[in-house]
Design an enzyme around this catalytic site. Structure first.
Site, PDB file in Angstrom:
ATOM      1  CG  HIS A 329      -2.160  -0.817   1.037  1.00 40.32           C
ATOM      2  ND1 HIS A 329      -2.185  -2.169   1.291  1.00 40.32           N
ATOM      3  CD2 HIS A 329      -3.408  -0.498   0.605  1.00 40.32           C
ATOM      4  CE1 HIS A 329      -3.397  -2.638   1.046  1.00 40.32           C
ATOM      5  NE2 HIS A 329      -4.154  -1.653   0.619  1.00 40.32           N
ATOM      6  N   GLY A 330       2.066   1.193   0.449  1.00 48.19           N
ATOM      7  CA  GLY A 330       2.890   2.392   0.445  1.00 48.19           C
ATOM      8  C   GLY A 330       4.251   2.148   1.047  1.00 48.19           C
TER       9      GLY A 330
END
Length: 528
Positions: A329-330
């Protein structure tokens, strides 16, 4: 280009849609090529320079997938395996460079005191989604499950504009046969009406609900990021506002993607099924971002051994899967912590299920009380996870949690406290304080939270409203038909059907959604 933008709604989509079916009357191949090209244009609207990256990725993976498939069918499994490892490594290297190079270099410099420098790398939109989609294609080619030899269909499968930027994560076995069907290239008014309705619902979720409540979450997290002290209601208000903002933002995008695709006669997999109704964290992940959950399960958790190698290994596999899911996600420690939290949640959930089944006979509590307690614990755990997911830094997340625990006190605006009458002195004795200003902000924050809580818990979701029209493809761990029937019995008037009443309702909803586009904002999942 955003789905909730004027250029998309009034230029790109009408032209793409009309030309696709006009060309489809004469040639299905040319129509597929048109949609492939239009999808590349859609991607290039953001940054034309990255179109070449996307095309290069498609050419590489189609060539490698075709070669792996040939080696499999010839019985050369060892060669096919080496080719698979090389192809997947190439995809992961590309993803690692664009998504994680700056993150790892920054942390390496801090750890070693070095001064290595790399020019800031701009993250290409949707790189995680089109990379995962193609890795699944490569693995299935190695398993002998790929039969597609049409490059145009493959390119369209990867770039198909409804899903390209933020999912859902597609599977070739679900999509490519649809691109090969003759009926896909002929307009059907049922598909148009169903798809348009789903799109309108998604647009309303995004522009009215998600963007509406965002104004009550963003200031709180910004305040935590700069070290401002927050009290209990301020922190919980911001955390809950973000909890609903994220849901309606991503759920709205997924509805819009499914609706757009359905107008072309192509069904996308469903991605959400009321995840905040879940009564345990396992159920939550069966309902939240369902296509990503399916990918992580099928291509990572099972590949690590799943639950086939003993209990301890099962928990390790769960934790590794969720840590990598968080990192997907990041590139940040907050995302890694978020993934680790959910890995821990899942391990505790599975251990509790084992303990109850092994040592308990009969219910522990009355059924309704047990369900309420289970839901409350699950929802609270999810909200705590979202704090790390949203916070600008690890310190900001801890500051939010510190405030949510009440360690910075419990305070109400003076305007609210003055209206509590004789109740206020009792609250003061319990430790409550008051402050000047912020009364309307406080009231509107909690009014939004209350209304959205009722919406997600008591109202039917999009696929339940559209259940009679099969709005999309349900993943294997998707919604239960019995739940749809129960919701239909509870809200028969909210079951969609082609009628004047629904046409008027759709028109009004669309008008409200379009008028709210004056505050155009990107979808939250575009950054992933």
């Amino acid at each position: 280009m955003l789905f909730n933008s004027y250029e998309f709604l009034f230029f790109y989509f009408p032209v793409t849609f009309a030309a696709f079916f006009v060309i489809g009357r004469y040639s299905r191949s040319l129509a597929a090529l048109w949609l492939f090209s239009a999808s590349l244009f859609f991607y290039g609207w953001w940054n034309p320079a990255y179109v070449s990256l996307l095309i290069g990725s498609i050419l590489f993976n189609f060539a490698m997938g075709s070669a792996i498939s040939r080696e499999h069918h010839r019985g050369r499994l060892a060669r096919a395996k080496y080719m698979l490892i090389a192809a997947v490594s190439g995809n992961l290297a590309l993803l690692a460079y664009y998504k994680y190079a700056n993150f790892f270099l920054t942390n390496t410099n801090e750890l070693l005191g070095a001064g290595w420098h790399l020019e800031d790398v701009i993250l290409p939109l949707g790189i995680s989604f089109f990379t995962f989609t193609q890795i699944a294609f490569l693995v299935d080619a190695y398993r002998g499950e790929v039969k597609e030899r049409n490059f145009i269909h493959y390119g369209l499968f990867v770039t198909y504009f409804p899903h390209l930027i933020a999912g859902p994560v597609l599977h070739h076995k679900e999509m490519m046969p649809q691109f090969a069907q003759a009926q896909t290239y002929r307009p059907h008014w049922e598909n148009v009406s169903v798809g348009l309705t789903i799109f309108i619902i998604g647009l309303f979720k995004k522009t009215v609900l998600a963007d509406g409540v965002a104004q009550y979450s963003t200031p709180v997290f910004d305040a935590a990021a700069v070290g401002q002290t927050l009290t209990l209601f301020e922190a919980w208000g911001g955390a809950l506002a973000y909890t609903f903002q994220l849901y309606f933002d991503f759920s709205g995008y997924s509805d819009m993607a499914i609706g757009l695709s359905r107008m072309f006669g192509v069904k996308l997999p469903l991605n959400f099924h009321s995840p905040y109704k879940a009564t345990n964290i396992v159920e939550f992940w069966r309902r939240w971002h369902m296509t990503l959950s399916r990918f992580l399960r099928d291509y990572l958790y099972f590949a690590l051994g799943g639950n086939r190698k003993g209990t301890v290994r099962r928990y390790i596999n769960l934790m590794v899967t969720m840590l990598l899911g968080g990192l997907w996600h990041g590139a940040g420690w907050t995302f890694l912590v978020w993934g680790g939290l959910h890995g821990l949640y899942l391990c505790i959930n599975h251990a509790w299920i084992y303990f109850v089944n092994r040592f308990w006979r009969g219910p522990l509590l009355p059924r309704r009380l047990a369900k309420l307690l289970a839901w409350s614990m699950t929802f609270a755990a999810v909200v705590i996870g979202w704090v790390f997911f949203r916070a600008a830094s690890f310190d900001a997340a801890l500051a939010m949690l510190h405030s949510m625990a009440g360690w910075n006190g419990i305070a109400l605006p003076n305007a609210v406290a003055a209206r509590l009458g004789s109740t206020w002195p009792i609250l003061v004795d319990l430790g409550f304080t008051s402050y000047l200003g912020g009364g309307s902000q406080f009231i509107f924050t909690w009014l939004w939270i209350l209304l959205l809580m009722v919406a997600v818990l008591a109202m039917p979701n999009t696929q339940q409203i559209m259940h009679g029209m099969e709005p999309g493809i349900s993943p294997r761990h998707g919604e239960a038909k019995s739940e749809i029937r129960a919701m239909h019995r509870l809200y028969p008037a909210l079951s969609w059907k082609p009628s004047l009443r629904w046409a008027v309702a759709g028109g009004v909803t669309a008008a409200v959604g379009v008028l709210a586009m004056n505050r155009v904002s990107e979808f939250l999942y575009f950054q992933f």
